[in-house]
Scaffold this motif. Structure first.
Motif, short mmCIF file in Angstrom:
data_model
loop_
_atom_site.label_atom_id
_atom_site.label_comp_id
_atom_site.label_asym_id
_atom_site.label_seq_id
_atom_site.Cartn_x
_atom_site.Cartn_y
_atom_site.Cartn_z
N PRO A 227 1.17 8.88 -1.82
CA PRO A 227 2.15 7.55 -2.37
C PRO A 227 2.46 6.57 -1.53
O PRO A 227 2.52 6.94 -0.26
CB PRO A 227 3.01 8.39 -3.02
N PRO A 228 2.79 5.41 -2.06
CA PRO A 228 2.93 4.28 -1.16
C PRO A 228 4.59 4.54 -0.09
O PRO A 228 4.36 4.33 1.16
CB PRO A 228 3.50 3.40 -1.94
N ASN A 229 5.31 5.54 -0.66
CA ASN A 229 6.40 5.78 0.45
C ASN A 229 6.00 6.86 1.50
O ASN A 229 6.86 6.77 2.24
CB ASN A 229 7.61 6.49 -0.60
N LEU A 230 5.10 7.24 1.50
CA LEU A 230 4.50 8.37 2.27
C LEU A 230 3.33 7.82 3.04
O LEU A 230 2.85 8.35 4.14
CB LEU A 230 4.19 9.60 1.95
N ALA A 231 2.97 6.64 2.85
CA ALA A 231 1.55 6.22 3.34
C ALA A 231 1.85 5.73 4.83
O ALA A 231 2.97 5.11 5.31
CB ALA A 231 1.07 4.75 2.60
N THR A 232 0.76 6.16 5.69
CA THR A 232 0.72 5.77 6.98
C THR A 232 -0.37 4.62 7.35
O THR A 232 -0.53 4.21 8.45
CB THR A 232 0.26 7.05 7.68
N GLY A 233 -1.02 4.12 6.25
CA GLY A 233 -1.79 3.07 6.19
C GLY A 233 -2.41 2.63 4.79
O GLY A 233 -1.93 3.28 3.92
N GLU A 234 -2.88 1.56 4.96
CA GLU A 234 -3.52 1.18 3.63
C GLU A 234 -4.93 1.47 3.11
O GLU A 234 -5.84 1.95 3.87
CB GLU A 234 -3.45 -0.55 3.57
N VAL A 235 -5.01 1.45 1.97
CA VAL A 235 -6.29 1.81 1.26
C VAL A 235 -7.44 0.69 1.99
O VAL A 235 -7.27 -0.23 1.67
CB VAL A 235 -6.66 1.90 -0.12
N LYS A 236 -8.60 1.31 2.40
CA LYS A 236 -9.76 0.29 2.75
C LYS A 236 -10.87 0.51 2.09
O LYS A 236 -11.48 1.61 1.94
CB LYS A 236 -10.07 0.46 4.34
N LEU A 237 -11.51 -0.50 1.27
CA LEU A 237 -12.78 -0.31 0.55
C LEU A 237 -13.89 -0.23 1.66
O LEU A 237 -13.87 -0.89 2.63
CB LEU A 237 -12.93 -1.70 -0.24
N PRO A 238 -14.60 0.49 1.30
CA PRO A 238 -16.02 0.80 2.03
C PRO A 238 -16.66 -0.67 2.06
O PRO A 238 -16.73 -1.46 1.15
CB PRO A 238 -16.95 1.73 1.37
N PRO A 239 -17.20 -1.12 3.27
CA PRO A 239 -18.12 -2.17 3.43
C PRO A 239 -19.10 -2.52 2.33
O PRO A 239 -19.32 -3.68 1.99
CB PRO A 239 -18.51 -2.14 5.01
#
Length: 420
Positions: A405-417
């Motif tokens: 969840p956002p409050n525990l995230a250490t980074g953002e979701v990245k879409l595959p190229p």
């Protein structure tokens, strides 16, 4: 006169001896006359009480589960044992087969006289054991066996109170994937979803709950496929069908080792959709090597364990004895299960199954995995403050980033190229 008196005294003594002899011949009450239950611990002169491990010993997760139990038992024994008795573990490999599990359960209870059983991964195994558990009255601590039908039977039948699942149930496993999937779909504007899951008893409730949650979120299910557990050699046809159906995010539930094939094929085929998966066997750092580094951009639902002092201590202790903890199902759960049993035994002041089950249900247990509070079906509550989960994404250089969840995230979701 003295002669008469002497004869009379000797006669009285002989009568008393005869009466005493007869009393000695009368059998005294025996334990069998008191109908002991099978939960009565059998101890050696050294004061040993036995517990059983019933599970798939030769699997990665089975080995790690057993190691975690051994670690807890070693710590407890080094601290003096439980109620003055040392613990001994008896192991039976059920190979995730109900027939073997039934045989193993009967052996552990009937021959080895264990007072508790740990392990139990397969839902089919758990369902097969329920009739035996109610007769044996031995507490059972399952690491998996998540079928909701087990919860229903336990909730409806007081004679099954000895069953405790140290894992969330199938319905909650649905949320492990659908919740981050809804977050990602909203973030990137996705609306078309695909489902892929084991064709197995454990996923029946998973998919029912998943469909309901996705429908409420306004997401359209455009593809549905199944996995033949433990037998998949390729996922290319399935991934191709999902692609052709217009899937934007594929949700996966897999528990029997097929995930690595799926993950390799996904990375090789590069279909234009995001994949998020609950993969029991792939829940850890070992999966990178198992897939030859085919995990970049793939998202996984993992059990979450807060880095509390006790959790850190457990991980370090495990590493010192067995090597780095690379896999997160189910070491923390089984370690907690042993200590929860210990706590219940000590509160009850006995190894008796009825007393232990009642105490554990009433009090729960706070362990390294979180706060174990049990429902009427003896499954733990799921969510923040109880037993919770995260979604992680693999990077191109083999690292893991928490993205939900956002409050525990250490980074953002990245879409595959390859996803436009």
């Amino acid at each position: 006169m003295r002669r008469v008196t002497l004869i009379l005294a000797l006669t009285i003594i002989l009568i008393l001896l005869a009466v005493t002899g007869l009393l000695l011949l009368v059998p005294s009450p025996t334990p069998s006359a008191q109908r002991p239950t099978q939960t009565t611990p059998v101890t050696t002169p050294g004061g040993v009480v036995k517990i059983g491990f019933l599970g798939p010993v030769t699997t990665t997760y089975g080995t790690i589960a057993l190691n975690s139990i051994k670690l807890a038992v070693e710590e407890i024994n080094n601290a003096g044992g439980i109620l003055g008795r040392r613990i001994e573990i008896v192991v039976f490999d059920d190979q995730n087969r109900p027939d073997l599990a039934v045989t193993g359960f009967r052996k552990l209870v009937g021959e080895d006289k264990v007072v508790a059983i740990f392990g139990i991964h397969s839902s089919a195994v758990g369902l097969a054991l329920l009739p035996l558990i109610k007769e044996a009255k031995v507490p059972v601590f399952a690491m998996g066996s998540v079928a909701d039908d087990i919860d229903r039977q336990v909730a409806e039948n007081a004679t099954l109170k000895y069953w405790f699942r140290f894992n969330i149930n199938a319905s909650m496993h649905a949320l492990m994937v659908t919740e981050p999937a809804k977050y990602i779909s909203q973030k990137f504007g996705f609306s078309k979803v695909g489902l892929l899951y084991d064709q197995h008893a454990w996923t029946v409730a998973v998919i029912k709950r998943a469909k309901a949650e996705l429908e409420k979120a306004g997401l359209q299910i455009v593809f549905e496929g199944t996995i033949d557990p433990g037998k998949m050699t390729t996922f290319v046809p399935i991934l191709s069908k999902a692609r052709d159906a217009g899937v934007q995010i594929l949700l996966v539930w897999s528990a029997y080792g097929d995930g690595k094939v799926l993950q390799r094929d996904y990375y090789a085929l590069k279909p234009p959709f995001v994949i998020i998966q609950f993969d029991v066997v792939g829940m850890g750092f070992l999966q990178w090597n198992a897939t030859s580094g085919s995990l970049p951009y793939q998202i996984f639902a993992w059990y979450f364990f807060a880095e509390t002092p006790d959790a850190v201590r457990f991980a370090k202790s495990y590493e010192q004895k067995y090597g780095r903890l690379m896999y997160f199902y189910p070491p923390y759960f089984m370690y907690d299960a042993v200590y929860a049993w210990k706590s219940a035994v000590e509160r009850a002041g006995t190894f008796d199954g009825d007393a232990v089950a009642d105490v554990l249900y009433k009090n729960g247990y706070k362990g390294v995995s979180g706060n174990w509070v049990f429902t009427r079906g003896h499954s733990p509550l799921f969510g923040p403050g109880y037993i919770s989960t995260v979604a992680v994404q693999w990077t191109e250089d083999g690292k893991v980033v928490v993205v939900w969840p956002p409050n525990l995230a250490t980074g953002e979701v990245k879409l595959p190229p390859w996803v436009k």
